[in-house]
Design a protein around this motif. Structure first.
Motif, PDB file in Angstrom:
ATOM      1  N   GLU A 111      -6.661  -2.221   2.165  1.00 60.49           N
ATOM      2  CA  GLU A 111      -5.975  -0.958   1.884  1.00 60.49           C
ATOM      3  C   GLU A 111      -5.290  -0.997   0.522  1.00 60.49           C
ATOM      4  N   THR A 112      -4.555  -2.087   0.258  1.00 63.39           N
ATOM      5  CA  THR A 112      -3.877  -2.224  -1.035  1.00 63.39           C
ATOM      6  C   THR A 112      -4.904  -2.272  -2.165  1.00 63.39           C
ATOM      7  N   GLU A 126      -7.926  -0.984  -2.289  1.00 59.71           N
ATOM      8  CA  GLU A 126      -8.563   0.315  -2.504  1.00 59.71           C
ATOM      9  C   GLU A 126      -7.651   1.270  -3.265  1.00 59.71           C
ATOM     10  N   ALA A 147       0.832  -1.201   0.000  1.00 54.64           N
ATOM     11  CA  ALA A 147       0.000   0.000   0.000  1.00 54.64           C
ATOM     12  C   ALA A 147       0.871   1.257   0.000  1.00 54.64           C
TER      13      ALA A 147
END
Length: 578
Positions: free
Chosen positions: A410-411, A413, A387
């Motif tokens: 997170e990555t 998104e 991320a």
């Protein structure tokens, strides 16, 4: 970032052999022109292109050319070429002219060719050898294999298997730019260990292995190679040498010799010649009886194979190329560890790697150095996660971004955001097939709209061992009912020429297998599939829609390669049975 069009070249005249094929109605003029254009683009003989495209079989091509041009036809598998003559003339000339010296008789050199119109080869070998040359016609597939075998023999002899050569290989270890060592610690006592380790590494390279395992046990020490995806024991040195072998490998990769309690990771660059080097990724792990060392062989040539060498069917290749040509969106490759995902991604990245394209990759770790591409090794210990790397890339004016793996929300998104804002994103996930990849993203928490609008293509893949072309034999022992249960249709079984082959084994292969090929499910995210995603459909509904749109699942793709004689049914079941 636009890809070069693959338009058929219609301007240049057809070569002599191609004209004969057209005149004898073995090819249409369009087929001949297209094959000739592809051969020119790929800088290879048209004969090799015709055989690869399966427009004419190698045997039929050779028989026709022999009759048409009056050149004697020879079964190359029945003769052993003169290795001394091959060494004298060199690998470069053999590859450049796609011809192989067979033997000398008096003042004449006999040359194996698959194209009797290749007069340039006769002239080049005449000039290089000082002998008159005479052509002998052979089948293209056998010639290509013999050239590779000869090249391997030349490289092996130039690397050297003598003690002096094995003791003086040039080695770089540790991080990029670390100083070169001339076999550090090579005193008289260590010399036999140095020679032995170097010989194991060179032998693994020559055999085309992907991994080497050095394994200590209580009463045995074992060295295994992974060849074509299968582990095979190749040596069992004395168990008391285990510590010295591990120490030598740690010295080569600049690891801490005194630390034997925790795993360590390192790298080795082995210089084979002025122009050829091979990288190894080294991992140590403490076990009950000593340190186990596993070495991954990172040959950059595997990333430069080109998409045609990976085993995609024409329609699958077309889907991949169309997705790569788009200025934005997300391409996902899925499959278990060791299924060839990295090579598929690297191949796509190399297609896009042009002067006007800024490409950045975040990998764990970067296995193969790709010139012209900004590669980053993630390091969670210092906060450099996938991320974090992605966030940095978005401030670096990227065109294409590759993320080694989408592991968390997170990555996912950030990758989705990049795909939405004019970037092409390539990444991997660990799922069983293409439809499950979409539902996996939804389950991670990615909104359905983002998945439907950003993901353009999903490739699910496996690697299967290819049957040896020299020794494979038809397998007529499988009953029709059993074939139907395996997934073949009655139409498949009753089609002309239907045959299933089995592994046999010979001196040119590994128990009946040689090399590997990809089994793929290539699924574009169409409007209909996007609609199912938006309606919170499950993987089964997505798979049904993909099937209606003509997308072959992994099982059907594997069975097609069984029908084509590339793999056997045992291998198809191994890689596609859940």
């Amino acid at each position: 970032m636009a890809l070069s069009p693959n338009a058929t070249v219609s301007g240049p005249p057809l070569s002599g052999l191609a004209r004969r094929f057209v005149a004898n109605q073995l090819l249409t003029e369009d087929q001949a022109r297209e094959s000739q254009a592809k051969a020119l683009r790929n800088t290879r003989p048209i004969v090799a292109q015709l055989v690869e495209d399966k427009l004419i079989s190698a045997a039929r091509l050779a028989e026709f050319a022999s009759n048409e041009f009056g050149t004697p036809l020879l079964d190359l598998s029945s003769i052993e070429p003169d290795l001394n003559t091959i060494r004298e003339l060199g690998e470069k000339l053999i590859r450049a002219q796609h011809a192989l010296p067979l033997y000398k008789r008096g003042r004449k050199l006999y040359l194996a060719l698959s194209d009797p119109t290749n007069l340039q080869a006769l002239d080049e070998f005449k000039f290089a050898s000082g002998f008159a040359t005479e052509a002998v016609l052979v089948e293209e597939d056998k010639l290509a294999k013999a050239i590779e075998t000869a090249a391997g023999a030349i490289q092996s002899s130039s690397i050297g298997t003598g003690d002096a050569d094995l003791e003086n290989l040039s080695i770089e270890g540790g991080e990029e730019g670390a100083p070169e060592e001339k076999n550090a610690g090579s005193d008289e006592e260590d010399a036999p260990i140095i020679r032995y380790v170097n010989k194991v590494l060179i032998d693994a390279i020559n055999r085309g292995c992907s991994d080497i395992h050095f394994e200590p046990y209580e009463k045995k020490y074992r060295i295994r190679y992974r060849m074509d995806g299968e582990l095979k024991e190749i040596a069992s040195p004395p168990v008391q040498l285990g510590g010295r072998l591990a120490a030598r490998l740690k010295v080569m990769s600049r690891l801490d010799l005194a630390e034997r309690r925790v795993p360590q990771d390192g790298r080795i660059k082995l210089k084979l010649s002025a122009t050829k080097s091979i990288d190894f990724r080294v991992s140590t792990c403490p076990t009950l009886w000593g340190e186990k060392v596993v070495m991954r062989i990172l040959d950059s040539s595997s990333a430069m194979l080109g998409i045609d060498a990976l085993g995609y069917e024409p329609v699958q290749k077309d889907h991949y190329m169309k997705a790569l040509s788009k200025p934005q969106g997300m391409i996902l490759v899925t499959g278990p560890t060791g299924s060839g995902k990295t090579v598929s991604l690297y191949t796509g990245i190399n297609i896009l790697n042009t002067e006007d394209c800024n490409i950045s990759t975040a990998e764990d770790p970067a296995e193969i150095n790709l010139p012209g591409i900004n590669q980053v090794n993630v390091n969670p210990k210092v906060g450099l996660t996938f991320a974090a790397a992605l966030k940095a890339f978005l401030r670096q004016d990227p065109d294409v971004i590759m993320v080694g793996e989408i592991r968390d929300l997170e990555t996912a998104e950030i990758a989705i955001k990049a795909a939405q804002t004019g970037h092409l994103v390539l990444s991997t996930l660990h799922t069983n097939d293409a439809p499950q990849t979409l539902t996996r993203l939804l389950n991670m928490g990615v909104p359905a709209y983002n998945v439907a609008s950003c993901v353009t293509l999903i490739i699910a893949q496996r690697l299967a061992r290819k049957l040896c072309k020299v020794c494979k034999q038809p397998d007529a022992a499988i009953p029709r009912d059993e074939l139907l249960k395996e997934g073949f249709t009655a139409e498949d079984i009753d089609s002309p020429g239907f045959a299933i082959f089995k592994a046999v084994g010979c001196d040119q292969c590994n128990s009946g297998y040689k090399g590997r090929t990809g089994i793929y499910q290539v699924m574009p995210v169409t409007d209909a599939i996007a609609r199912i995603i938006m309606e919170n459909g499950n993987a089964i509904e997505i798979a049904d829609q993909a099937r209606r749109e003509g997308v072959s699942d992994l099982r059907r793709s594997a069975l097609k390669k069984v029908r084509d004689g590339q793999i056997d049914l045992t291998e198809a079941n191994r890689v596609t049975t859940d």
